[in-house]
Design a protein around this motif. Sequence first.
Motif, PDB file in Angstrom:
ATOM      1  N   ASN A  51       0.773  -1.098   0.076  1.00  0.00           N
ATOM      2  CA  ASN A  51       0.072   0.014   0.023  1.00  0.00           C
ATOM      3  C   ASN A  51       0.838   1.345  -0.047  1.00  0.00           C
ATOM      4  OD1 ASN A  51      -2.363  -1.713   0.296  1.00  0.00           O
ATOM      5  ND2 ASN A  51      -2.679  -1.489   2.399  1.00  0.00           N
ATOM      6  N   ASP A  52       2.135   1.189  -0.155  1.00  0.00           N
ATOM      7  CA  ASP A  52       2.960   2.131  -0.236  1.00  0.00           C
ATOM      8  C   ASP A  52       3.490   2.610  -1.669  1.00  0.00           C
ATOM      9  OD1 ASP A  52       2.800   1.954   2.610  1.00  0.00           O
ATOM     10  OD2 ASP A  52       4.832   0.730   2.863  1.00  0.00           O
ATOM     11  N   CYS A  53       3.855   3.948  -1.683  1.00  0.00           N
ATOM     12  CA  CYS A  53       4.466   4.344  -2.801  1.00  0.00           C
ATOM     13  C   CYS A  53       5.982   3.698  -2.972  1.00  0.00           C
ATOM     14  CB  CYS A  53       4.638   5.998  -3.026  1.00  0.00           C
ATOM     15  SG  CYS A  53       5.556   6.493  -4.413  1.00  0.00           S
ATOM     16  N   PRO A  54       6.113   3.291  -4.273  1.00  0.00           N
ATOM     17  CA  PRO A  54       7.297   2.461  -4.438  1.00  0.00           C
ATOM     18  C   PRO A  54       8.727   3.427  -4.546  1.00  0.00           C
ATOM     19  CG  PRO A  54       6.250   2.516  -6.491  1.00  0.00           C
ATOM     20  CD  PRO A  54       5.321   2.984  -5.321  1.00  0.00           C
ATOM     21  N   GLU A  62      -4.982   2.852   3.457  1.00  0.00           N
ATOM     22  CA  GLU A  62      -4.801   1.974   4.193  1.00  0.00           C
ATOM     23  C   GLU A  62      -5.219   0.420   3.693  1.00  0.00           C
ATOM     24  OE1 GLU A  62      -6.753   2.753   8.018  1.00  0.00           O
ATOM     25  OE2 GLU A  62      -5.476   4.236   8.492  1.00  0.00           O
ATOM     26  N   THR A  63      -6.152   0.170   2.921  1.00  0.00           N
ATOM     27  CA  THR A  63      -6.820  -0.619   2.272  1.00  0.00           C
ATOM     28  C   THR A  63      -6.842  -0.674   0.863  1.00  0.00           C
ATOM     29  OG1 THR A  63      -9.059   0.402   2.372  1.00  0.00           O
ATOM     30  CG2 THR A  63      -8.149  -0.783   4.387  1.00  0.00           C
ATOM     31  N   ASN A  64      -7.147   0.463   0.331  1.00  0.00           N
ATOM     32  CA  ASN A  64      -7.499   0.158  -1.361  1.00  0.00           C
ATOM     33  C   ASN A  64      -6.414   1.463  -2.031  1.00  0.00           C
ATOM     34  OD1 ASN A  64      -8.347  -0.365  -3.721  1.00  0.00           O
ATOM     35  ND2 ASN A  64     -10.424   0.303  -3.682  1.00  0.00           N
ATOM     36  N   PRO A  65      -5.262   1.458  -2.161  1.00  0.00           N
ATOM     37  CA  PRO A  65      -4.582   2.316  -2.688  1.00  0.00           C
ATOM     38  C   PRO A  65      -4.885   2.653  -4.153  1.00  0.00           C
ATOM     39  CG  PRO A  65      -3.088   0.440  -2.596  1.00  0.00           C
ATOM     40  CD  PRO A  65      -4.487   0.196  -1.766  1.00  0.00           C
ATOM     41  N   LEU A  66      -5.632   1.644  -4.962  1.00  0.00           N
ATOM     42  CA  LEU A  66      -5.916   1.948  -6.445  1.00  0.00           C
ATOM     43  C   LEU A  66      -6.931   3.037  -6.375  1.00  0.00           C
ATOM     44  CD1 LEU A  66      -6.458  -1.904  -7.317  1.00  0.00           C
ATOM     45  CD2 LEU A  66      -4.408  -0.326  -7.679  1.00  0.00           C
ATOM     46  N   GLU A  67      -7.481   3.273  -5.357  1.00  0.00           N
ATOM     47  CA  GLU A  67      -8.605   4.457  -5.524  1.00  0.00           C
ATOM     48  C   GLU A  67      -7.837   5.959  -5.460  1.00  0.00           C
ATOM     49  OE1 GLU A  67     -11.634   4.671  -5.550  1.00  0.00           O
ATOM     50  OE2 GLU A  67     -12.406   2.577  -5.473  1.00  0.00           O
ATOM     51  N   MET A 200     -16.900  -1.369  -7.477  1.00  0.00           N
ATOM     52  CA  MET A 200     -15.558  -0.846  -8.231  1.00  0.00           C
ATOM     53  C   MET A 200     -16.053   0.688  -8.176  1.00  0.00           C
ATOM     54  SD  MET A 200     -14.042  -3.149  -9.632  1.00  0.00           S
ATOM     55  CE  MET A 200     -14.107  -3.888  -8.391  1.00  0.00           C
ATOM     56  N   GLY A 201     -14.527   1.484  -8.200  1.00  0.00           N
ATOM     57  CA  GLY A 201     -14.849   2.789  -8.230  1.00  0.00           C
ATOM     58  C   GLY A 201     -15.319   3.458  -9.607  1.00  0.00           C
TER      59      GLY A 201
END
Length: 235
Positions: A51-54, A62-67, A200-201
């Motif tokens: 969930n972290d920026c590479p 915390e749960t859905n970084p794709l958002e 889905m967003g």
Amino acid sequence: MTSHRKHLVRDLNHFITCYICKGYLIKPTTVTECLHTFCKSCIVQHFEDSNDCPKCGIQVHETNPLEMLRLDNTLEEVIFKLVPGLREKEQQQEIEFWRRNKVKESPDEDGPICKKTRVDEDDDVKGDGDYHRSDPQIAICLDCLRNNGQMGENIVKGLMKKVIRCSTRVTVGTIKKFLSLKLKLPSSYELDVLCNGEIMGKDHTMEFIYMTRWRLRGENAYPMVLEYRPRIDFG
């Protein structure tokens, strides 16, 4: 007299390459929390395990970084103008990808992509004149999800024609508008669209959902099934 300095593409590589794959940014996608940009496929794959920026290590969600991802279409156009032949190369690779995944090209079959196919008569959402008909097309089954006793289920019905074809770039928001028109729902009525039980967003594209959320592969993978239901208010 002012002299104009010419810049080589390699002088700009730091700004137009992906931190993860080290190649040119393809479908550049920005993390809104830290504004770092990566290839769409690279960052989506990264978020499957973290969930972290590479690049900076900040927790994106915390749960859905794709958002927290947003496509940068302006940067994409800049890169295509800077790097000769890159657009054509990526388009060819996309075509080859779908061919390798057993894409059916016959408009009479229910394969996900059809090079020369129109949007079915069910897909008459207004606002996008050509419906992206030059884009790869995907077959989607829109299934009504009914829960016993759920408020609003008497309003939300199943479609007579469940399977539609649309551009892989169509978003969930557009699918919701399409459903609202077909089901003649009040303008204030809200729907949830789910894939494999996950909501889905609204900005998720059909390509994004197919690549990251649709679990079936092989002969049983087509069409991709999306379910819809009245929005549940947990508040």
